[in-house]
Design a protein around this motif. Structure first.
Motif, PDB file in Angstrom:
ATOM      1  N   MET A 131       1.016  -1.127  -0.057  1.00 44.89           N
ATOM      2  CA  MET A 131      -0.278   0.041   0.098  1.00 44.89           C
ATOM      3  C   MET A 131       0.849   1.263  -0.023  1.00 44.89           C
ATOM      4  SD  MET A 131      -2.908   1.224   2.716  1.00 44.89           S
ATOM      5  CE  MET A 131      -4.065  -0.222   2.483  1.00 44.89           C
ATOM      6  N   ALA A 132       0.798   2.201  -0.739  1.00 46.72           N
ATOM      7  CA  ALA A 132       1.446   3.443  -0.964  1.00 46.72           C
ATOM      8  C   ALA A 132       1.170   4.266   0.253  1.00 46.72           C
ATOM      9  CB  ALA A 132       0.935   4.344  -2.248  1.00 46.72           C
ATOM     10  N   GLN A 133       2.123   5.075   0.462  1.00 52.85           N
ATOM     11  CA  GLN A 133       2.081   5.828   1.741  1.00 52.85           C
ATOM     12  C   GLN A 133       0.945   6.723   1.965  1.00 52.85           C
ATOM     13  OE1 GLN A 133       4.882   9.094   2.183  1.00 52.85           O
ATOM     14  NE2 GLN A 133       5.218   8.774   4.479  1.00 52.85           N
ATOM     15  N   SER A 134       0.641   7.398   0.631  1.00 55.41           N
ATOM     16  CA  SER A 134      -0.644   8.497   0.700  1.00 55.41           C
ATOM     17  C   SER A 134      -1.905   7.525   1.212  1.00 55.41           C
ATOM     18  CB  SER A 134      -0.700   8.904  -0.593  1.00 55.41           C
ATOM     19  OG  SER A 134      -0.968   8.108  -1.513  1.00 55.41           O
ATOM     20  N   GLN A 135      -1.832   6.378   0.562  1.00 53.76           N
ATOM     21  CA  GLN A 135      -3.282   5.460   1.001  1.00 53.76           C
ATOM     22  C   GLN A 135      -3.184   4.860   2.604  1.00 53.76           C
ATOM     23  OE1 GLN A 135      -2.467   2.384  -2.090  1.00 53.76           O
ATOM     24  NE2 GLN A 135      -4.448   2.782  -2.852  1.00 53.76           N
ATOM     25  N   GLN A 136      -1.802   4.916   3.110  1.00 50.39           N
ATOM     26  CA  GLN A 136      -1.883   4.459   4.509  1.00 50.39           C
ATOM     27  C   GLN A 136      -2.338   5.567   5.172  1.00 50.39           C
ATOM     28  OE1 GLN A 136       2.226   3.333   4.744  1.00 50.39           O
ATOM     29  NE2 GLN A 136       1.728   1.195   4.738  1.00 50.39           N
ATOM     30  N   LEU A 137      -1.863   6.828   4.935  1.00 46.00           N
ATOM     31  CA  LEU A 137      -2.082   8.173   5.791  1.00 46.00           C
ATOM     32  C   LEU A 137      -3.783   8.583   5.611  1.00 46.00           C
ATOM     33  CD1 LEU A 137       0.901  10.309   4.493  1.00 46.00           C
ATOM     34  CD2 LEU A 137       0.521   9.298   6.755  1.00 46.00           C
ATOM     35  N   THR A 138      -4.154   8.222   4.376  1.00 46.09           N
ATOM     36  CA  THR A 138      -5.597   8.560   4.177  1.00 46.09           C
ATOM     37  C   THR A 138      -6.402   7.642   5.020  1.00 46.09           C
ATOM     38  OG1 THR A 138      -5.293   9.392   2.072  1.00 46.09           O
ATOM     39  CG2 THR A 138      -7.682   8.552   2.397  1.00 46.09           C
ATOM     40  N   GLY A 139      -5.851   6.453   5.043  1.00 53.19           N
ATOM     41  CA  GLY A 139      -6.864   5.158   5.774  1.00 53.19           C
ATOM     42  C   GLY A 139      -6.473   5.577   7.159  1.00 53.19           C
ATOM     43  N   THR A 140      -5.655   6.319   7.831  1.00 49.12           N
ATOM     44  CA  THR A 140      -5.295   6.718   9.274  1.00 49.12           C
ATOM     45  C   THR A 140      -6.569   7.494   9.478  1.00 49.12           C
ATOM     46  OG1 THR A 140      -3.060   6.278   9.124  1.00 49.12           O
ATOM     47  CG2 THR A 140      -3.838   7.712  11.072  1.00 49.12           C
ATOM     48  N   VAL A 141      -6.667   8.746   8.715  1.00 47.51           N
ATOM     49  CA  VAL A 141      -7.843   9.901   8.719  1.00 47.51           C
ATOM     50  C   VAL A 141      -9.160   8.941   8.673  1.00 47.51           C
ATOM     51  CG1 VAL A 141      -8.550  11.678   7.996  1.00 47.51           C
ATOM     52  CG2 VAL A 141      -6.226  11.498   7.920  1.00 47.51           C
ATOM     53  N   ASP A 142      -9.359   8.064   7.827  1.00 49.35           N
ATOM     54  CA  ASP A 142     -10.557   7.477   7.493  1.00 49.35           C
ATOM     55  C   ASP A 142     -11.069   6.713   8.765  1.00 49.35           C
ATOM     56  OD1 ASP A 142     -10.716   8.251   5.087  1.00 49.35           O
ATOM     57  OD2 ASP A 142      -9.999   6.118   3.942  1.00 49.35           O
ATOM     58  N   ALA A 143     -10.007   6.342   9.654  1.00 47.25           N
ATOM     59  CA  ALA A 143     -10.426   5.427  10.924  1.00 47.25           C
ATOM     60  C   ALA A 143     -11.144   6.428  11.828  1.00 47.25           C
ATOM     61  CB  ALA A 143      -9.223   4.869  11.526  1.00 47.25           C
ATOM     62  N   VAL A 144     -10.743   7.727  11.831  1.00 51.85           N
ATOM     63  CA  VAL A 144     -10.989   8.778  12.794  1.00 51.85           C
ATOM     64  C   VAL A 144     -12.627   9.150  11.988  1.00 51.85           C
ATOM     65  CG1 VAL A 144     -10.957  11.297  13.308  1.00 51.85           C
ATOM     66  CG2 VAL A 144      -8.929   9.905  13.355  1.00 51.85           C
ATOM     67  N   ALA A 172      -9.171  14.140   4.476  1.00 49.58           N
ATOM     68  CA  ALA A 172      -9.049  12.822   3.687  1.00 49.58           C
ATOM     69  C   ALA A 172      -8.900  12.992   2.207  1.00 49.58           C
ATOM     70  CB  ALA A 172      -9.861  11.666   3.982  1.00 49.58           C
ATOM     71  N   ARG A 173      -9.894  13.552   1.788  1.00 50.93           N
ATOM     72  CA  ARG A 173     -10.175  13.797   0.078  1.00 50.93           C
ATOM     73  C   ARG A 173      -8.822  14.704  -0.535  1.00 50.93           C
ATOM     74  NH1 ARG A 173     -10.864  16.933  -3.738  1.00 50.93           N
ATOM     75  NH2 ARG A 173     -11.028  18.957  -2.407  1.00 50.93           N
ATOM     76  N   ARG A 174      -8.276  15.537   0.321  1.00 56.34           N
ATOM     77  CA  ARG A 174      -7.380  16.383   0.050  1.00 56.34           C
ATOM     78  C   ARG A 174      -6.131  15.587   0.281  1.00 56.34           C
ATOM     79  NH1 ARG A 174      -8.414  22.849   1.157  1.00 56.34           N
ATOM     80  NH2 ARG A 174     -10.701  22.515   0.413  1.00 56.34           N
ATOM     81  N   LEU A 175      -5.763  14.703   0.908  1.00 57.64           N
ATOM     82  CA  LEU A 175      -4.680  13.898   1.291  1.00 57.64           C
ATOM     83  C   LEU A 175      -4.418  13.101   0.129  1.00 57.64           C
ATOM     84  CD1 LEU A 175      -4.737  12.887   5.033  1.00 57.64           C
ATOM     85  CD2 LEU A 175      -2.751  13.716   3.823  1.00 57.64           C
ATOM     86  N   ALA A 176      -5.852  12.310  -0.311  1.00 57.05           N
ATOM     87  CA  ALA A 176      -5.333  11.390  -1.379  1.00 57.05           C
ATOM     88  C   ALA A 176      -4.812  12.193  -2.605  1.00 57.05           C
ATOM     89  CB  ALA A 176      -6.914  10.972  -1.678  1.00 57.05           C
ATOM     90  N   VAL A 177      -5.191  13.635  -2.787  1.00 62.69           N
ATOM     91  CA  VAL A 177      -4.688  14.203  -4.171  1.00 62.69           C
ATOM     92  C   VAL A 177      -3.659  15.027  -3.785  1.00 62.69           C
ATOM     93  CG1 VAL A 177      -7.318  14.127  -4.884  1.00 62.69           C
ATOM     94  CG2 VAL A 177      -6.131  16.294  -3.585  1.00 62.69           C
ATOM     95  N   GLY A 178      -2.908  14.698  -2.840  1.00 61.29           N
ATOM     96  CA  GLY A 178      -1.585  15.385  -2.696  1.00 61.29           C
ATOM     97  C   GLY A 178      -1.612  16.850  -2.198  1.00 61.29           C
ATOM     98  N   HIS A 179      -2.733  17.242  -1.540  1.00 61.13           N
ATOM     99  CA  HIS A 179      -2.765  18.662  -1.492  1.00 61.13           C
ATOM    100  C   HIS A 179      -1.837  19.311  -0.310  1.00 61.13           C
ATOM    101  CE1 HIS A 179      -4.855  22.476  -0.409  1.00 61.13           C
ATOM    102  NE2 HIS A 179      -5.029  22.280   0.733  1.00 61.13           N
TER     103      HIS A 179
END
Length: 233
Positions: free
Chosen positions: A1-14, A46-53
Motif C-alpha cells: 500500500m502506498a504511503q498516501s493510501q496508508q495516511l488517508t486510511g488513518t484519517v478514515d479510521a477517525v 482525507a480527500r485532500r490527502l488523497a490528491v496530494g494537497h
C-alpha cells in the motif's frame, strides 16, 4: 500500500468513529450538530490527502488525528474540559439554535484542543511548531471555507436576520480566523513552556476556562422563531 493510501486510511479510521457517533446521536442534539460539521471537515481532509494537497502529508495526518482524538475523547467520555461543558450542558436546550451549537463546538475545538494538538504532534514528530505551520494554515484555511457553508446551511431565513436580532449580535461576536490566530500563539506558548510543567499546566487551565466562557456566550438561549431551522450540514 502506498504511503498516501496508508495516511488517508488513518484519517478514515477517525471518520468511521465520527460516523458512528452521528448514527447514535439524535439529529437535533447540539453535539450531533457539531459532529456533522467536524465529520465534513475530516472527510475533506482525507480527500485532500488523497490528491496530494499537503506539502508534508505525514505531518498533516499527525496533526489532524491528534486534533480529532481530543474531540472524540470528549464525545465518548464524561470527563470534559471546561471549554466543552457548555455545549454538553445546553445540547438539548430548545432556545439554542443549530448554528450556535456548531459555532460553540468549533470554538472549543479550535480555541483549546488545536493548541494542545499542535504540542502533541510536535512531540510525536520531534519537531518545532514552526515546522507544522504550513499544515496548520492549510487545515485552518479549510475550516474557514467550511465555516461559510456552515453559516449558509444553518442560518435562519433572511427575514430573521435583522440588525436587532440577537443571533446577528452573537454571530458578530466571534471569528474563526481570530480564534485560529490566537490558537497558534497559544500553541507556541505551550511549547515554550514545556520545560516548566507547572506554568504550562496553569496556562492550559486558563486557556480552557477562557474558551469555555466564550462558548457559554455563544450558547445564549434566544427567543423561539416559528418555522424552525435546518439542522443538517
Amino acid at each position: 500500500m502506498a504511503q498516501s493510501q496508508q495516511l488517508t486510511g488513518t484519517v478514515d479510521a477517525v471518520v468511521l468513529r465520527m460516523r458512528a457517533l452521528d448514527a447514535d446521536l439524535p439529529e437535533r442534539d447540539g453535539v450531533a450538530v457539531f459532529n456533522r460539521v467536524y465529520l465534513a471537515v475530516t472527510e475533506e481532509v482525507a480527500r485532500r490527502l488523497a490528491v496530494g494537497h499537503f506539502s508534508d502529508p505525514a505531518a498533516a495526518v499527525t496533526l489532524d488525528v491528534r486534533f480529532a482524538q481530543r474531540y472524540l475523547a470528549v464525545a465518548e467520555e464524561e470527563h470534559r474540559p471546561a471549554c466543552w461543558r457548555p455545549l454538553f450542558q445546553f445540547r438539548r436546550h430548545p432556545g439554542v439554535r443549530p448554528l450556535q451549537f456548531a459555532l460553540a463546538g468549533i470554538n472549543a475545538h479550535i480555541g483549546h484542543d488545536l493548541a494542545l494538538a499542535v504540542v502533541d504532534a510536535c512531540r510525536a514528530l520531534g519537531c518545532e511548531p514552526a515546522d507544522l505551520e504550513d499544515e496548520f494554515e492549510r487545515v485552518g484555511d479549510l475550516l474557514v471555507s467550511l465555516e461559510e457553508r456552515i453559516r449558509e446551511d444553518l442560518m435562519p431565513g433572511p427575514d430573521l436576520l435583522q440588525v436587532a436580532d440577537p443571533l446577528t449580535h452573537l454571530l458578530g461576536s466571534w471569528s474563526l480566523e481570530r480564534a485560529r490566530d490566537a490558537t497558534w500563539s497559544a500553541a507556541r506558548a505551550l511549547w515554550a513552556l514545556r520545560g516548566l510543567p507547572e506554568l504550562a499546566e496553569e496556562f492550559g487551565r486558563r486557556l480552557d476556562a477562557a474558551v469555555g466562557l466564550t462558548g457559554r456566550m455563544l450558547l445564549t438561549p434566544l427567543p423561539y422563531r416559528p418555522g424552525g431551522l435546518r439542522a443538517r450540514v
